[in-house]
Design a protein around this motif. Structure first.
Motif, PDB file in Angstrom:
ATOM      1  N   GLN A 112       0.813  -1.209   0.000  1.00  0.00           N
ATOM      2  CA  GLN A 112       0.000   0.000   0.000  1.00  0.00           C
ATOM      3  C   GLN A 112       0.844   1.255   0.000  1.00  0.00           C
ATOM      4  OE1 GLN A 112      -2.455   0.598   3.470  1.00  0.00           O
ATOM      5  NE2 GLN A 112      -0.868  -0.088   4.859  1.00  0.00           N
ATOM      6  N   TYR A 116       0.289   5.208   1.327  1.00  0.00           N
ATOM      7  CA  TYR A 116      -0.637   5.864   2.241  1.00  0.00           C
ATOM      8  C   TYR A 116      -0.143   7.249   2.643  1.00  0.00           C
ATOM      9  CZ  TYR A 116       2.595   4.360   5.897  1.00  0.00           C
ATOM     10  OH  TYR A 116       3.713   4.148   6.658  1.00  0.00           O
ATOM     11  N   ARG A 145      -0.906   9.616   6.052  1.00  0.00           N
ATOM     12  CA  ARG A 145      -1.509   9.579   7.383  1.00  0.00           C
ATOM     13  C   ARG A 145      -1.247  10.917   8.056  1.00  0.00           C
ATOM     14  NH1 ARG A 145       1.479   5.266  10.252  1.00  0.00           N
ATOM     15  NH2 ARG A 145       0.584   3.982   8.634  1.00  0.00           N
ATOM     16  N   GLN A 186      -6.199   8.254   7.808  1.00  0.00           N
ATOM     17  CA  GLN A 186      -5.303   7.634   6.827  1.00  0.00           C
ATOM     18  C   GLN A 186      -6.057   7.396   5.523  1.00  0.00           C
ATOM     19  OE1 GLN A 186      -2.574   4.464   7.969  1.00  0.00           O
ATOM     20  NE2 GLN A 186      -3.237   3.292   6.193  1.00  0.00           N
ATOM     21  N   LEU A 187      -5.393   7.743   4.436  1.00  0.00           N
ATOM     22  CA  LEU A 187      -5.873   7.487   3.086  1.00  0.00           C
ATOM     23  C   LEU A 187      -4.866   6.548   2.443  1.00  0.00           C
ATOM     24  CD1 LEU A 187      -7.698   8.099   0.616  1.00  0.00           C
ATOM     25  CD2 LEU A 187      -6.200  10.044   0.156  1.00  0.00           C
ATOM     26  N   SER A 188      -5.319   5.392   1.926  1.00  0.00           N
ATOM     27  CA  SER A 188      -4.395   4.419   1.346  1.00  0.00           C
ATOM     28  C   SER A 188      -4.844   3.944  -0.023  1.00  0.00           C
ATOM     29  CB  SER A 188      -4.214   3.188   2.220  1.00  0.00           C
ATOM     30  OG  SER A 188      -4.999   3.077   3.285  1.00  0.00           O
ATOM     31  N   TYR A 189      -3.870   3.429  -0.742  1.00  0.00           N
ATOM     32  CA  TYR A 189      -4.105   2.789  -2.032  1.00  0.00           C
ATOM     33  C   TYR A 189      -3.438   1.417  -1.988  1.00  0.00           C
ATOM     34  CZ  TYR A 189      -3.580   1.564  -6.912  1.00  0.00           C
ATOM     35  OH  TYR A 189      -3.613   0.884  -8.102  1.00  0.00           O
ATOM     36  N   GLN A 235     -10.265  -5.538  -1.577  1.00  0.00           N
ATOM     37  CA  GLN A 235     -10.668  -4.132  -1.498  1.00  0.00           C
ATOM     38  C   GLN A 235     -12.161  -3.956  -1.247  1.00  0.00           C
ATOM     39  OE1 GLN A 235      -8.584  -2.820  -5.102  1.00  0.00           O
ATOM     40  NE2 GLN A 235      -7.554  -1.350  -3.780  1.00  0.00           N
ATOM     41  N   PRO A 271     -10.049   2.517   1.447  1.00  0.00           N
ATOM     42  CA  PRO A 271      -8.943   3.479   1.499  1.00  0.00           C
ATOM     43  C   PRO A 271      -8.929   4.389   2.726  1.00  0.00           C
ATOM     44  CG  PRO A 271     -10.643   4.264   0.030  1.00  0.00           C
ATOM     45  CD  PRO A 271     -11.073   2.902   0.490  1.00  0.00           C
ATOM     46  N   THR A 327     -12.760   1.728   9.919  1.00  0.00           N
ATOM     47  CA  THR A 327     -12.201   1.554   8.582  1.00  0.00           C
ATOM     48  C   THR A 327     -13.348   1.277   7.622  1.00  0.00           C
ATOM     49  OG1 THR A 327     -11.832  -0.799   8.991  1.00  0.00           O
ATOM     50  CG2 THR A 327      -9.979   0.681   9.375  1.00  0.00           C
TER      51      THR A 327
END
Length: 156
Positions: A31, A33, A35, A52-55, A67, A72, A97
């Protein structure tokens, strides 16, 4: 560095999460991210907010639909005790989440409630820890199963 209310900003270019197993039981992903965390101190408490924003990428072939359950977005809110009491150095935290590639599957996410504390005036090094999790993706092996888990233990 102090950017006003932002306590820290963390950029992760490569984060790896794995259950450490091989073969059909293997689960892993990488990932990217961003944060950030902010906090406000009051007389007796600190209130801390993290986002937190994640890919996710390089999903293990055994979990192509991960997913759907690991989205995300993650949000964490905690209260940290500053005053002395019979329960001391206490922290209560709530984390949420999302599920869905775009965070649009709220019911496929998860919620974690935790409380760590020490008994006042004893100054024992390990803290007591209580945790409750409800939702999906609590573990990588059973990410697509809804669970209700309660844990208690010591935190060092």
């Amino acid at each position: 560095h102090n950017w006003g209310p932002t306590k820290f900003l963390d950029l992760g270019l490569f984060g790896h999460n794995s259950n450490g197993k091989d073969g059909p039981a293997s689960r892993s992903y990488n990932q990217l991210y961003v944060r950030l965390q902010t906090e406000k101190e009051y007389e007796r408490w600190i209130v801390r907010l993290g986002f937190q924003l994640s890919y996710l990428y390089d999903l293990d072939k055994n979990q192509r639909n991960l997913q759907e359950y690991v989205g995300p977005f993650a949000l964490r809110l905690s209260w940290i005790q500053l005053h002395e009491s019979w329960i001391d150095k206490s922290e209560f935290a709530v984390q949420a989440t999302t599920g869905g590639k775009f965070g649009d599957r709220i019911r496929k996410g998860g919620y974690q409630f935790s409380w760590s504390f020490r008994l006042g005036n004893i100054d024992v090094v390990p803290a007591f820890y209580l945790q409750y999790y409800v939702g999906y993706a609590e573990t990588l092996l059973n990410y697509d199963e809804r669970v209700n888990e309660f844990r208690a233990g010591l935190m060092f």
